[in-house]
Structure formats: C-alpha cells, structure tokens
Design an enzyme around this catalytic site. Sequence first.
Site, mmCIF file in Angstrom:
data_model
loop_
_atom_site.group_PDB
_atom_site.id
_atom_site.type_symbol
_atom_site.label_atom_id
_atom_site.label_comp_id
_atom_site.label_asym_id
_atom_site.label_seq_id
_atom_site.Cartn_x
_atom_site.Cartn_y
_atom_site.Cartn_z
ATOM 1 N N CYS A 50 2.076 -1.525 16.069
ATOM 2 C CA CYS A 50 1.913 -1.292 14.630
ATOM 3 C C CYS A 50 1.159 -2.428 13.941
ATOM 4 O O CYS A 50 1.398 -3.601 14.220
ATOM 5 C CB CYS A 50 3.303 -1.132 14.004
ATOM 6 N N CYS B 196 3.467 8.442 0.793
ATOM 7 C CA CYS B 196 4.106 7.565 1.762
ATOM 8 C C CYS B 196 4.276 6.210 1.088
ATOM 9 O O CYS B 196 3.294 5.582 0.708
ATOM 10 C CB CYS B 196 3.165 7.500 2.968
ATOM 11 N N GLU C 123 0.821 -1.209 0.000
ATOM 12 C CA GLU C 123 0.000 0.000 0.000
ATOM 13 C C GLU C 123 0.861 1.268 0.000
ATOM 14 O O GLU C 123 1.970 1.281 0.546
ATOM 15 C CB GLU C 123 -0.919 -0.007 1.226
ATOM 16 N N HIS D 131 9.658 7.060 19.813
ATOM 17 C CA HIS D 131 8.483 6.571 20.560
ATOM 18 C C HIS D 131 8.681 6.310 22.051
ATOM 19 O O HIS D 131 7.710 6.199 22.783
ATOM 20 C CB HIS D 131 7.867 5.329 19.923
ATOM 21 N N CYS E 210 7.039 -4.101 15.900
ATOM 22 C CA CYS E 210 6.805 -3.052 16.885
ATOM 23 C C CYS E 210 5.415 -3.321 17.454
ATOM 24 O O CYS E 210 4.471 -3.593 16.713
ATOM 25 C CB CYS E 210 6.863 -1.676 16.228
ATOM 26 N N CYS F 119 6.570 -6.800 7.331
ATOM 27 C CA CYS F 119 7.695 -6.207 8.063
ATOM 28 C C CYS F 119 8.193 -7.242 9.067
ATOM 29 O O CYS F 119 7.416 -8.037 9.583
ATOM 30 C CB CYS F 119 7.234 -4.945 8.802
ATOM 31 N N CYS G 176 -0.607 6.230 9.658
ATOM 32 C CA CYS G 176 0.628 5.563 10.071
ATOM 33 C C CYS G 176 0.324 4.280 10.824
ATOM 34 O O CYS G 176 -0.490 4.266 11.738
ATOM 35 C CB CYS G 176 1.402 6.430 11.058
HETATM 36 N N1 SAH Z 1 9.768 1.034 9.576
HETATM 37 C C1 SAH Z 1 9.836 2.448 9.446
HETATM 38 C C2 SAH Z 1 8.772 3.046 8.558
HETATM 39 C C3 SAH Z 1 7.351 2.545 8.672
HETATM 40 S S1 SAH Z 1 6.318 3.022 10.010
HETATM 41 C C4 SAH Z 1 9.803 3.098 10.817
HETATM 42 O O1 SAH Z 1 9.623 2.393 11.801
HETATM 43 O O2 SAH Z 1 10.031 4.302 10.904
HETATM 44 C C5 SAH Z 1 6.013 4.738 9.870
HETATM 45 C C6 SAH Z 1 5.768 5.411 11.227
HETATM 46 O O3 SAH Z 1 4.458 5.119 11.765
HETATM 47 C C7 SAH Z 1 6.751 4.981 12.297
HETATM 48 O O4 SAH Z 1 7.134 6.094 13.048
HETATM 49 C C8 SAH Z 1 5.908 4.034 13.117
HETATM 50 O O5 SAH Z 1 6.437 3.812 14.383
HETATM 51 C C9 SAH Z 1 4.578 4.756 13.126
HETATM 52 N N2 SAH Z 1 3.450 3.934 13.521
HETATM 53 C C10 SAH Z 1 3.348 2.598 13.486
HETATM 54 N N3 SAH Z 1 2.133 2.203 13.910
HETATM 55 C C11 SAH Z 1 1.445 3.319 14.209
HETATM 56 C C12 SAH Z 1 0.111 3.566 14.655
HETATM 57 N N4 SAH Z 1 -0.743 2.574 14.853
HETATM 58 N N5 SAH Z 1 -0.262 4.842 14.835
HETATM 59 C C13 SAH Z 1 0.593 5.860 14.582
HETATM 60 N N6 SAH Z 1 1.846 5.686 14.152
HETATM 61 C C14 SAH Z 1 2.279 4.437 13.959
#
Ligand code: SAH
Length: 359
Positions: free
Chosen positions: A134, A120, A105, A235, A131, A127, A352
């Site tokens: 996420c 984006c 996506e 974070h 995390c 992945c 995100c």
């Molecule tokens: N792997 C990379 C890029 C993808 S995630 C990274 O970790 O930076 C893009 C951003 O969205 C990251 O900052 C991630 O931590 C954040 N993110 C992930 N899940 C989220 C959520 N449910 N709500 C808001 N931000 C989130």
Amino acid sequence: MEIIDKQIIDLPATAKVDIRKLDFSEIEEWIVNMKLPKFRAKQIYSWLWEKSATNFDLMTNLSFELRDELQKHFEILPIQVDKYQKSSDGTIKTRFILHDGNKIESVLIPVPDDNRYTVCVSTQVGCSLSCKFCATGLMKRVRNLSAAEIVDQVVLVNKQCREHFGHPLTNIVYMGMGEPLLNYQATLKSIEHITSPSGLGMSPKRITISTAGISKMIKKLADDGVKCNLALSLHAADDMKRNEIMPINENNNLEALMEALQYFYRHTKNRISFEYVALHGVNLSMSDAKNLAKHCRKFPVKVNIIEYNTVEGLPFGRAAMEETDAFGLALRNLDVTVTIRRSRGKDIDAACGQLANKE
Ligand code: SAH
C-alpha cells in the site's frame, strides 16, 4: 497551587475550544452558564452538524451578541479543498488541507448507471500499519482526524457530487488513508453525525467501514451497536502469507479475526465483506482459493476481488485478467459469492492504496 495559577495565567488569551469537539450536552451547559435559553444550544448544534456552517457569522438566527460570544470562546476548524483532479472515468480525487497544514485525500467514485455515487474518506493523516503493498503504508502516521474532519470530507464531496453529476452522494466507504479502527472514537462519532437526523441524515446501511483487521475493535463495533457494513481487508487466506504482506496479522491472526467477525455478525446482522487484492503470483493459487472459501463458511460474506494498483518502489505486480478471473471462478465453484472490481481513477492515482499525497 502557585504553579497551577501560573499555568492558568500563562494560557494565551486566544486559546479557543474547537466547538465541534463538544457534544450537545456540553454546548447546552455552556448556553445555560451564559444564562441563555436552552433552545439556543439546539440552534447552534444544527448550524454545526446539519447545515455544516464553517463560521459563526452564518448563524443568522442567533443574536449578534451571542455570535460574538461564540467567536470569543470557540473556533470551527473546517477542512478546505486544496486541489482536485478528475479522471477520464469520472472519478474525482480531492486533496484537502487541514487547519494545521496537514493534507489528506478523498475520492468520489460515480457510477451513474447504478445511480451510485460513493465517497471514499480518510480517517488519519498517513497510516501506522505498513501493509507491504500500500502507498499510504509508506507514509508514517502523522495524526488522527477529528470526527468533524471526517464529516467535512463527506459534506464537501457531496457538494462536488451535486455540482459535477447533479446527484447527492449515495454511499460512504471508510477506505481512504488510515485505519479507521485505530481512530475508533472519531470514526464512530463521524458516523453518528452522518446518520443522525440532527446531522446529515444518511442511512447507515450505505456506509462501510474497511479495516485491515483489529479483532478487539471489531468486537467493540458490535458491542457499540453500529449499524453500518464492515469490510475486512483480507488479501491472504493463511497466516503465513498474511503475516508477510500485512504485519498487523502477527497480533491479529486469522483465527482471532474470524472469531471477531462471527461475533460481529451474531450481534449486529450487518453485512460483512472480504476485500481481496489480486497480487500477481502471491495470493491467487488454487490452494489460496480453498483456504479463502473455508473462511467464507463461518458467516454470510461476499468477497470483493480488487485489482492491484501498482505503487512505485513496491515489489508487487498486478495480476493479469485471466489470473484474476480463474481465481474468481475457482471461488465460485466453491460456492463463494464473488465480485471482481475493476479499478477506478487509475490515471490520477486515486485508486485503492494509491493515496499518498503525491503532487
Ligand atoms: N486501513 C483500512 C482502509 C484503507 S485501505 C483497510 O486496510 O481496510 C482500503 C483498501 O485498499 C484496503 O482493502 C487495502 O488493503 C486496499 N489497498 C491498499 N493498497 C492497495 C493497492 N495498491 N491496490 C489496491 N488495493 C489496495
């Protein structure tokens, strides 16, 4: 010897090379082997990377014979739009289907008032980082995208941006599915094609790579002289908390990350930001603010506080606006540059960390 021969004989007659995996010199070598003038390589390269041709028939300044030869030896494997959804706030999420049936996506985030149109892009199918907050982390990593598959997202969303908003893309963030620094070669190659005058010719200053934090690769970015911006998904500002929500921190702790970012800044002077997702009751206390402020004194950095988008099945909640604002204010009082970013595309799971190929 026999075995080697057999392997060659057994190769399917149709095994073609993905031409977009070749660099310019390799295309040129093929052209020279074909006893053709070298400038043909330039023409082909330009069709592939400047004009984003998706088949050889479009290459109309090449002879029919040459197009035929290309067709015999090579293939172009473009991504295709599977479907897209437009949010009430204008955000458009597009699902692409890859040549092998995998899906990824991209999200187009328009801010017409600022004349900013950001895409984006994803760098992997799924992945590997898991995390804890996420949605993509719930999927397994299936495979890396090729540089061409990353560039295709930019090309197709740029087209969509022109159609819907009468404006080309202005910014690119590597914040979709996957971890760009775990698909390092393709990520860098894609940036090369996006920024090169013999590619899409966009400015590297308008590109941001976002990483969960792999210190060794952050240093490598500096060594490789990248010219784009870097965002660290921080974070949490102490190792204990960060280990809990981002397992990658166990082998890339904050000390190693900050040292890598200092190195990155010293060598590139490119912009660095911290992404900080506001998790209710988890990372927004006054001591969190103090810890975070300490990390902001090591190099020039801006903090982006992001609203959390809740993910079904995950135990994290969105912080109330007051909780987020208080945290932002505490940081400002500690001389930290902060922006609080309200989430976009929520109604279509395009925000995100919500990218997970839901139907
Ligand atoms: N792997 C990379 C890029 C993808 S995630 C990274 O970790 O930076 C893009 C951003 O969205 C990251 O900052 C991630 O931590 C954040 N993110 C992930 N899940 C989220 C959520 N449910 N709500 C808001 N931000 C989130």
